[in-house]
Motif scaffolding. Structure first.
Motif, PDB file in Angstrom:
ATOM      1  N   LEU A 183       0.827  -1.208   0.000  1.00  0.00           N
ATOM      2  CA  LEU A 183       0.000   0.000   0.000  1.00  0.00           C
ATOM      3  C   LEU A 183       0.858   1.253   0.000  1.00  0.00           C
ATOM      4  CD1 LEU A 183      -2.909   1.110   0.160  1.00  0.00           C
ATOM      5  CD2 LEU A 183      -2.616   1.138   2.634  1.00  0.00           C
ATOM      6  N   TRP A 184       1.878   1.304   0.853  1.00  0.00           N
ATOM      7  CA  TRP A 184       2.765   2.470   0.885  1.00  0.00           C
ATOM      8  C   TRP A 184       3.506   2.641  -0.432  1.00  0.00           C
ATOM      9  CZ3 TRP A 184       2.871   6.430   4.078  1.00  0.00           C
ATOM     10  CH2 TRP A 184       2.326   6.296   5.346  1.00  0.00           C
ATOM     11  N   THR A 185       3.898   1.530  -1.057  1.00  0.00           N
ATOM     12  CA  THR A 185       4.614   1.617  -2.330  1.00  0.00           C
ATOM     13  C   THR A 185       3.704   2.158  -3.427  1.00  0.00           C
ATOM     14  OG1 THR A 185       6.007  -0.225  -1.648  1.00  0.00           O
ATOM     15  CG2 THR A 185       5.980   0.307  -3.982  1.00  0.00           C
ATOM     16  N   MET A 186       2.452   1.687  -3.464  1.00  0.00           N
ATOM     17  CA  MET A 186       1.516   2.215  -4.467  1.00  0.00           C
ATOM     18  C   MET A 186       1.204   3.688  -4.222  1.00  0.00           C
ATOM     19  SD  MET A 186      -1.113  -0.823  -5.369  1.00  0.00           S
ATOM     20  CE  MET A 186      -1.423  -1.415  -3.722  1.00  0.00           C
ATOM     21  N   LEU A 187       1.065   4.071  -2.949  1.00  0.00           N
ATOM     22  CA  LEU A 187       0.819   5.478  -2.641  1.00  0.00           C
ATOM     23  C   LEU A 187       2.010   6.359  -3.027  1.00  0.00           C
ATOM     24  CD1 LEU A 187      -1.002   5.238   0.802  1.00  0.00           C
ATOM     25  CD2 LEU A 187      -1.989   5.805  -1.416  1.00  0.00           C
ATOM     26  N   ALA A 188       3.206   5.804  -3.017  1.00  0.00           N
ATOM     27  CA  ALA A 188       4.390   6.570  -3.404  1.00  0.00           C
ATOM     28  C   ALA A 188       4.395   6.860  -4.901  1.00  0.00           C
ATOM     29  CB  ALA A 188       5.651   5.802  -3.024  1.00  0.00           C
ATOM     30  N   GLY A 189       3.825   5.965  -5.688  1.00  0.00           N
ATOM     31  CA  GLY A 189       3.836   6.169  -7.130  1.00  0.00           C
ATOM     32  C   GLY A 189       2.942   7.305  -7.589  1.00  0.00           C
ATOM     33  N   VAL A 190       1.886   7.601  -6.847  1.00  0.00           N
ATOM     34  CA  VAL A 190       0.921   8.616  -7.284  1.00  0.00           C
ATOM     35  C   VAL A 190       1.530  10.021  -7.341  1.00  0.00           C
ATOM     36  CG1 VAL A 190      -1.286   9.705  -6.731  1.00  0.00           C
ATOM     37  CG2 VAL A 190      -1.043   7.228  -6.584  1.00  0.00           C
ATOM     38  N   PRO A 191       2.154  10.548  -6.278  1.00  0.00           N
ATOM     39  CA  PRO A 191       2.711  11.905  -6.408  1.00  0.00           C
ATOM     40  C   PRO A 191       3.897  11.971  -7.365  1.00  0.00           C
ATOM     41  CG  PRO A 191       3.234  11.009  -4.249  1.00  0.00           C
ATOM     42  CD  PRO A 191       2.296  10.054  -4.907  1.00  0.00           C
ATOM     43  N   ILE A 243       7.312   6.843 -15.693  1.00  0.00           N
ATOM     44  CA  ILE A 243       7.754   5.438 -15.652  1.00  0.00           C
ATOM     45  C   ILE A 243       8.025   5.002 -14.216  1.00  0.00           C
ATOM     46  CG2 ILE A 243       9.663   3.904 -16.289  1.00  0.00           C
ATOM     47  CD1 ILE A 243       9.771   5.449 -18.960  1.00  0.00           C
ATOM     48  N   ILE A 244       8.675   5.842 -13.423  1.00  0.00           N
ATOM     49  CA  ILE A 244       8.967   5.495 -12.031  1.00  0.00           C
ATOM     50  C   ILE A 244       7.672   5.331 -11.249  1.00  0.00           C
ATOM     51  CG2 ILE A 244       9.941   6.381  -9.878  1.00  0.00           C
ATOM     52  CD1 ILE A 244      12.209   7.566 -11.545  1.00  0.00           C
ATOM     53  N   GLY A 245       6.719   6.226 -11.449  1.00  0.00           N
ATOM     54  CA  GLY A 245       5.445   6.123 -10.742  1.00  0.00           C
ATOM     55  C   GLY A 245       4.682   4.860 -11.097  1.00  0.00           C
ATOM     56  N   VAL A 246       4.640   4.533 -12.381  1.00  0.00           N
ATOM     57  CA  VAL A 246       3.943   3.313 -12.815  1.00  0.00           C
ATOM     58  C   VAL A 246       4.649   2.077 -12.266  1.00  0.00           C
ATOM     59  CG1 VAL A 246       3.395   1.902 -14.838  1.00  0.00           C
ATOM     60  CG2 VAL A 246       2.886   4.340 -14.846  1.00  0.00           C
ATOM     61  N   LEU A 247       5.968   2.075 -12.289  1.00  0.00           N
ATOM     62  CA  LEU A 247       6.710   0.932 -11.751  1.00  0.00           C
ATOM     63  C   LEU A 247       6.478   0.758 -10.255  1.00  0.00           C
ATOM     64  CD1 LEU A 247      10.111   1.054 -13.658  1.00  0.00           C
ATOM     65  CD2 LEU A 247       8.324  -0.676 -13.828  1.00  0.00           C
ATOM     66  N   LEU A 248       6.379   1.842  -9.515  1.00  0.00           N
ATOM     67  CA  LEU A 248       6.109   1.735  -8.074  1.00  0.00           C
ATOM     68  C   LEU A 248       4.718   1.148  -7.819  1.00  0.00           C
ATOM     69  CD1 LEU A 248       7.715   4.985  -6.652  1.00  0.00           C
ATOM     70  CD2 LEU A 248       8.366   2.634  -6.132  1.00  0.00           C
ATOM     71  N   ILE A 249       3.751   1.542  -8.620  1.00  0.00           N
ATOM     72  CA  ILE A 249       2.411   0.975  -8.455  1.00  0.00           C
ATOM     73  C   ILE A 249       2.417  -0.509  -8.808  1.00  0.00           C
ATOM     74  CG2 ILE A 249       0.056   1.034  -9.390  1.00  0.00           C
ATOM     75  CD1 ILE A 249       0.370   4.093  -9.482  1.00  0.00           C
ATOM     76  N   LEU A 269       7.125  13.641  -1.222  1.00  0.00           N
ATOM     77  CA  LEU A 269       5.839  12.978  -1.024  1.00  0.00           C
ATOM     78  C   LEU A 269       5.808  11.595  -1.650  1.00  0.00           C
ATOM     79  CD1 LEU A 269       3.369  15.925  -1.649  1.00  0.00           C
ATOM     80  CD2 LEU A 269       4.026  14.914   0.521  1.00  0.00           C
ATOM     81  N   GLY A 270       6.716  11.322  -2.549  1.00  0.00           N
ATOM     82  CA  GLY A 270       6.817   9.998  -3.142  1.00  0.00           C
ATOM     83  C   GLY A 270       8.026   9.227  -2.641  1.00  0.00           C
ATOM     84  N   LEU A 271       9.087   9.952  -2.341  1.00  0.00           N
ATOM     85  CA  LEU A 271      10.317   9.306  -1.884  1.00  0.00           C
ATOM     86  C   LEU A 271      10.119   8.608  -0.535  1.00  0.00           C
ATOM     87  CD1 LEU A 271      13.454   8.897  -1.997  1.00  0.00           C
ATOM     88  CD2 LEU A 271      13.609  11.028  -0.743  1.00  0.00           C
ATOM     89  N   LEU A 272       9.565   9.304   0.428  1.00  0.00           N
ATOM     90  CA  LEU A 272       9.432   8.732   1.775  1.00  0.00           C
ATOM     91  C   LEU A 272       8.493   7.524   1.822  1.00  0.00           C
ATOM     92  CD1 LEU A 272       9.509  12.005   3.881  1.00  0.00           C
ATOM     93  CD2 LEU A 272      11.357  10.388   3.448  1.00  0.00           C
TER      94      LEU A 272
END
Length: 157
Positions: free
Chosen positions: A33-41, A69-75, A113-116
């Motif tokens: 969940l935290w990883t997917m939330l990181a991809g959004v911002p 690409i980084i955001g999609v990969l995190l999700i 907001l995405g890194l942490l």
């Protein structure tokens, strides 16, 4: 519980909640969940324009595609943690690395907001371990337990 207490009937919501709790307990749910939330911002912020009065500030950079690409990969890694729990270590390490890369590529990790959340989610996924089922043991009688020690008493008489 007393002898007069009647069990409550299980409705659809209670059954769904219990099955979700069981599903959540067998995988690194919070890490995903935290990883997917990181991809959004990380995906969203680099493509936005802020307006302050008549001043328009564009946050997009030349690395906008890299942020996407980084955001999609995190999700995708968050979903991998949920549905392929055996690859949680790979997904957690990859989430941490993508979070560090977003620091450079995506406006300081989308203003942290995405890194942490990527760091927290990756760490939770790497450190998660499946629980062991509770083993039921037969009741042991008083003969199976050793007697209380009979050494000198610590209480002054």
């Amino acid at each position: 519980m007393s002898a007069e207490t009647q069990p409550r009937p299980v409705n659809g919501f209670g059954s769904a909640r219990r099955s979700f709790r069981d599903w959540r307990g067998r995988r690194p749910f919070w890490g995903g969940l935290w990883t997917m939330l990181a991809g959004v911002p990380i995906m969203y912020i680099p493509y936005q324009t802020m307006k302050i009065g008549d001043l328009s500030i564009r946050l997009s950079t030349t690395a906008g595609a890299g942020s996407l690409i980084i955001g999609v990969l995190l999700i995708v890694l968050g979903l991998t943690m949920w549905f392929q729990r055996h690859s949680r270590v790979f997904a957690g390490v990859a989430a941490i690395l993508l979070g560090v890369v977003s620091l450079v590529v995506s406006n300081f990790g989308a203003f942290l907001l995405g890194l942490l959340p990527a760091m927290v989610g990756g760490g939770l996924a790497v450190s998660w371990a499946p629980g062991r089922p509770v083993e039921e043991t037969p009741d042991e009688g008083p003969a199976d337990h050793p007697a209380a020690p009979t050494g000198p008493s610590l209480v002054k008489e």
